[in-house]
Design a protein around this motif. Structure first.
Motif, PDB file in Angstrom:
ATOM      1  N   LEU A 245       7.430  -0.136  14.482  1.00 28.65           N
ATOM      2  CA  LEU A 245       6.171  -0.432  13.817  1.00 28.65           C
ATOM      3  C   LEU A 245       5.423   0.870  13.584  1.00 28.65           C
ATOM      4  N   VAL A 246       4.808   1.005  12.412  1.00 26.01           N
ATOM      5  CA  VAL A 246       4.120   2.236  12.048  1.00 26.01           C
ATOM      6  C   VAL A 246       2.648   1.947  11.774  1.00 26.01           C
ATOM      7  N   GLY A 247       1.787   2.933  12.075  1.00 29.32           N
ATOM      8  CA  GLY A 247       0.374   2.827  11.754  1.00 29.32           C
ATOM      9  C   GLY A 247       0.144   3.328  10.333  1.00 29.32           C
ATOM     10  N   ARG A 248      -0.999   2.943   9.694  1.00 29.51           N
ATOM     11  CA  ARG A 248      -2.073   2.186  10.246  1.00 29.51           C
ATOM     12  C   ARG A 248      -1.851   0.691  10.160  1.00 29.51           C
ATOM     13  N   VAL A 249      -2.662  -0.068  10.912  1.00 28.75           N
ATOM     14  CA  VAL A 249      -2.568  -1.514  10.899  1.00 28.75           C
ATOM     15  C   VAL A 249      -3.873  -2.101  10.371  1.00 28.75           C
ATOM     16  N   GLY A 286       1.876   2.913   6.800  1.00 23.91           N
ATOM     17  CA  GLY A 286       1.151   1.747   7.249  1.00 23.91           C
ATOM     18  C   GLY A 286       0.455   0.983   6.139  1.00 23.91           C
ATOM     19  N   ILE A 287      -0.352   0.004   6.545  1.00 20.44           N
ATOM     20  CA  ILE A 287      -1.024  -0.891   5.617  1.00 20.44           C
ATOM     21  C   ILE A 287      -2.502  -0.968   5.964  1.00 20.44           C
ATOM     22  N   ASP A 288      -3.273  -1.587   5.067  1.00 22.74           N
ATOM     23  CA  ASP A 288      -4.674  -1.870   5.333  1.00 22.74           C
ATOM     24  C   ASP A 288      -5.023  -3.163   4.613  1.00 22.74           C
ATOM     25  N   GLY A 289      -6.164  -3.731   4.939  1.00 18.18           N
ATOM     26  CA  GLY A 289      -6.537  -4.980   4.306  1.00 18.18           C
ATOM     27  C   GLY A 289      -7.838  -5.529   4.836  1.00 18.18           C
ATOM     28  N   ASP A 290      -8.146  -6.758   4.393  1.00 15.73           N
ATOM     29  CA  ASP A 290      -9.339  -7.463   4.855  1.00 15.73           C
ATOM     30  C   ASP A 290      -8.945  -8.906   5.168  1.00 15.73           C
ATOM     31  N   GLY A 291      -9.911  -9.793   5.222  1.00 15.25           N
ATOM     32  CA  GLY A 291      -9.609 -11.173   5.556  1.00 15.25           C
ATOM     33  C   GLY A 291      -8.849 -11.916   4.479  1.00 15.25           C
ATOM     34  N   GLU A 292      -8.806 -11.357   3.272  1.00 15.70           N
ATOM     35  CA  GLU A 292      -8.160 -12.029   2.148  1.00 15.70           C
ATOM     36  C   GLU A 292      -6.772 -11.482   1.843  1.00 15.70           C
ATOM     37  N   ALA A 293      -6.614 -10.180   1.911  1.00 14.47           N
ATOM     38  CA  ALA A 293      -5.373  -9.580   1.422  1.00 14.47           C
ATOM     39  C   ALA A 293      -4.993  -8.351   2.223  1.00 14.47           C
ATOM     40  N   ALA A 327      -0.508   5.959   3.579  1.00 13.86           N
ATOM     41  CA  ALA A 327      -1.000   4.617   3.874  1.00 13.86           C
ATOM     42  C   ALA A 327      -2.327   4.426   3.147  1.00 13.86           C
ATOM     43  N   PRO A 328      -2.688   3.185   2.830  1.00  8.07           N
ATOM     44  CA  PRO A 328      -3.904   2.946   2.057  1.00  8.07           C
ATOM     45  C   PRO A 328      -5.152   2.842   2.926  1.00  8.07           C
ATOM     46  N   LEU A 329      -6.288   2.928   2.251  1.00  9.86           N
ATOM     47  CA  LEU A 329      -7.588   2.619   2.835  1.00  9.86           C
ATOM     48  C   LEU A 329      -8.255   1.602   1.928  1.00  9.86           C
ATOM     49  N   LEU A 330      -8.635   0.454   2.481  1.00  8.98           N
ATOM     50  CA  LEU A 330      -9.412  -0.510   1.718  1.00  8.98           C
ATOM     51  C   LEU A 330     -10.877  -0.119   1.814  1.00  8.98           C
ATOM     52  N   LEU A 331     -11.481   0.149   0.666  1.00 10.83           N
ATOM     53  CA  LEU A 331     -12.855   0.654   0.631  1.00 10.83           C
ATOM     54  C   LEU A 331     -13.618  -0.088  -0.459  1.00 10.83           C
ATOM     55  N   GLY A 332     -14.471  -1.020  -0.046  1.00 11.81           N
ATOM     56  CA  GLY A 332     -15.218  -1.804  -1.019  1.00 11.81           C
ATOM     57  C   GLY A 332     -14.282  -2.625  -1.876  1.00 11.81           C
ATOM     58  N   ARG A 333     -14.382  -2.464  -3.191  1.00  6.07           N
ATOM     59  CA  ARG A 333     -13.517  -3.213  -4.100  1.00  6.07           C
ATOM     60  C   ARG A 333     -12.266  -2.440  -4.479  1.00  6.07           C
ATOM     61  N   GLY A 338      -3.654   8.440  -1.180  1.00  4.09           N
ATOM     62  CA  GLY A 338      -3.434   9.827  -1.537  1.00  4.09           C
ATOM     63  C   GLY A 338      -1.969  10.021  -1.872  1.00  4.09           C
ATOM     64  N   ASP A 339      -1.644  11.101  -2.600  1.00  2.00           N
ATOM     65  CA  ASP A 339      -0.240  11.345  -2.903  1.00  2.00           C
ATOM     66  C   ASP A 339       0.159  12.789  -2.626  1.00  2.00           C
ATOM     67  N   ASP A 340       1.437  13.064  -2.797  1.00  2.00           N
ATOM     68  CA  ASP A 340       2.004  14.370  -2.473  1.00  2.00           C
ATOM     69  C   ASP A 340       1.604  15.450  -3.473  1.00  2.00           C
ATOM     70  N   TYR A 341       0.921  15.045  -4.532  1.00  2.00           N
ATOM     71  CA  TYR A 341       0.527  15.984  -5.581  1.00  2.00           C
ATOM     72  C   TYR A 341      -0.977  16.274  -5.544  1.00  2.00           C
ATOM     73  N   GLY A 342      -1.643  15.840  -4.469  1.00  2.00           N
ATOM     74  CA  GLY A 342      -3.061  16.140  -4.308  1.00  2.00           C
ATOM     75  C   GLY A 342      -3.992  15.210  -5.050  1.00  2.00           C
ATOM     76  N   VAL A 343      -3.485  14.088  -5.535  1.00  2.00           N
ATOM     77  CA  VAL A 343      -4.307  13.131  -6.278  1.00  2.00           C
ATOM     78  C   VAL A 343      -4.658  11.957  -5.378  1.00  2.00           C
ATOM     79  N   VAL A 344      -5.898  11.481  -5.491  1.00  2.00           N
ATOM     80  CA  VAL A 344      -6.365  10.299  -4.776  1.00  2.00           C
ATOM     81  C   VAL A 344      -6.554   9.195  -5.810  1.00  2.00           C
ATOM     82  N   HIS A 345      -5.896   8.057  -5.564  1.00  2.00           N
ATOM     83  CA  HIS A 345      -5.892   6.946  -6.514  1.00  2.00           C
ATOM     84  C   HIS A 345      -6.742   5.798  -5.972  1.00  2.00           C
TER      85      HIS A 345
END
Length: 391
Positions: A245-249, A286-293, A327-333, A338-345
């Protein structure tokens, strides 16, 4: 039982690195399209992202430089409005997430193997010589020699420091003086992941990832209260049978969801140790989420969303394939990668539509973005830290 000296460790990050290490054992055997994924220079073919969609107004509000590179896949620790970042040289820097100002800094004196863990009083780090060191206000309180390397940030909670080591041992220390309280040992594996695993507190239970199982442990004694399997070893060799198992959870109350490396994503109800669901998923982060997804990226960069209640697939996006996503961060909507090329999506959590793109530097994003003090904090491998904030 295998000792750590007998084990091989590796740090996978995306399809290209897995291919380079030969760790897609068997999965490419019948694939005739692999060559079409790469150009003549051997680099992955990236999809054209087009212009920045600009559907979210986000601005860079500060930049801080650590002066040294950071460890790849190292978790950034958030403590209130402060972020703590561990660097490759063994230093730990605390920044004010509101302004980027340096609040404190200390050095372990040797390279670290994992991110920093801590609470409001103490910070704990793990060194390359297998030392656990605990600090308060920049001063070392104590250190303890560990029997094996550790790649998961220590958990500091309830007056204790918990360490999950690569030999599948789980150890508790008194946070005040470093006295060992207990050790729980699992059978070792020939291969282990050299990346953060799962270690968190859920109520009065310590929850850890041990191989492909989520395990609930009594923090006072180290005895196992329950186990729930998200994946089982398969295959005929050590690589194929590797499962962890890998973080984040993603935690919502008693519901904890996690990824099993290159095997599945699933959720466990920690009240009764029941596996709510699992879905096949070939991802390494890892993954991230909220109560819905829930949200995560496959090793090829396809972003996937699942319904938290039952694991049904909600949407997937292939636009970011082969960019080696964090791994993702759920932030608001938005869901932030982040990626290996320095871009944040920033993608819409509703349907995966691109909302905005932010640029750091060409060294690449080192770890999953975090949020503190209404600020999106992103760390590049070069040791530059970026603070972004919505207009």
């Amino acid at each position: 039982m295998n000792t750590l000296a007998d084990q091989s460790t590796f740090r996978p990050r995306g399809l290209a690195r897995l291919l380079a290490l030969g760790l897609l054992a068997g999965s490419l055997a019948g694939c005739s399209t692999v060559s079409s994924w790469f150009g003549g220079d051997g680099k992955p073919r990236l999809k054209d992202l087009g212009p920045n969609p600009g559907l979210m107004a986000v601005q860079q509000v500060w930049t801080a430089r650590l002066g040294t590179e950071v460890l790849p896949a190292t978790d950034v620790h958030v403590q209130g409005d402060t972020v703590l970042i561990a660097a490759r040289d063994g230093s730990v820097t605390a920044l004010d997430a509101r302004t980027g100002a340096q609040l404190s800094r200390f050095a372990a004196g040797e390279p670290l193997t994992a991110g920093v863990g801590g609470d409001a009083e103490r910070q704990a780090v793990l060194t390359r010589s297998n030392q656990l060191m605990v600090y308060a206000e920049g001063r070392q309180l104590w250190k303890q020699q560990l029997p094996a390397a550790a790649y998961t940030p220590p958990l500091v909670a309830g007056g204790r420091v918990f360490v999950l080591a690569a030999d599948r041992s789980l150890t508790a220390f008194d946070a005040a003086n470093g006295r060992k309280l207990w050790t729980a040992q699992r059978p070792g594996e020939p291969l282990v992941l050299r990346q953060p695993g799962v270690l968190l507190a859920v109520g009065n239970t310590l929850v850890a990832g041990l191989s492909g199982r989520m395990v609930g442990v009594d923090p006072d004694s180290g005895s196992v209260r329950w186990e729930a399997s998200l994946a089982s070893p398969r295959g005929t060799n050590d690589v194929e049978r590797l499962v962890d198992l890998v973080g984040r959870v993603s935690r919502e109350g008693d519901n904890v969801c996690a990824r099993a490396f290159q095997a599945s994503v699933g959720c466990v109800d920690t009240r009764n140790a029941s596996v709510r669901w699992t879905q096949p998923s070939k991802g390494a982060e890892g993954i991230d989420g909220d109560g819905e997804a829930l949200f995560g990226a496959e090793s090829n960069g396809t972003v996937q969303a699942w319904r938290r209640a039952d694991g049904a697939r909600l949407w997937s996006v292939e636009q970011l394939q082969h960019r080696r996503l964090t791994a993702p961060l759920l932030l608001g909507r938005s869901v932030v990668f982040g990626d290996d090329y320095g871009v944040v999506h920033l993608l819409s959590k509703t349907d995966g539509q691109a909302l905005a793109r932010l640029k750091t530097d060409d060294s690449g994003v080192a770890s999953a973005p975090v949020s503190a003090a209404n600020t999106l904090v992103v760390v590049s491998r070069s040791g530059t830290v970026y603070g972004f904030r919505p207009d």
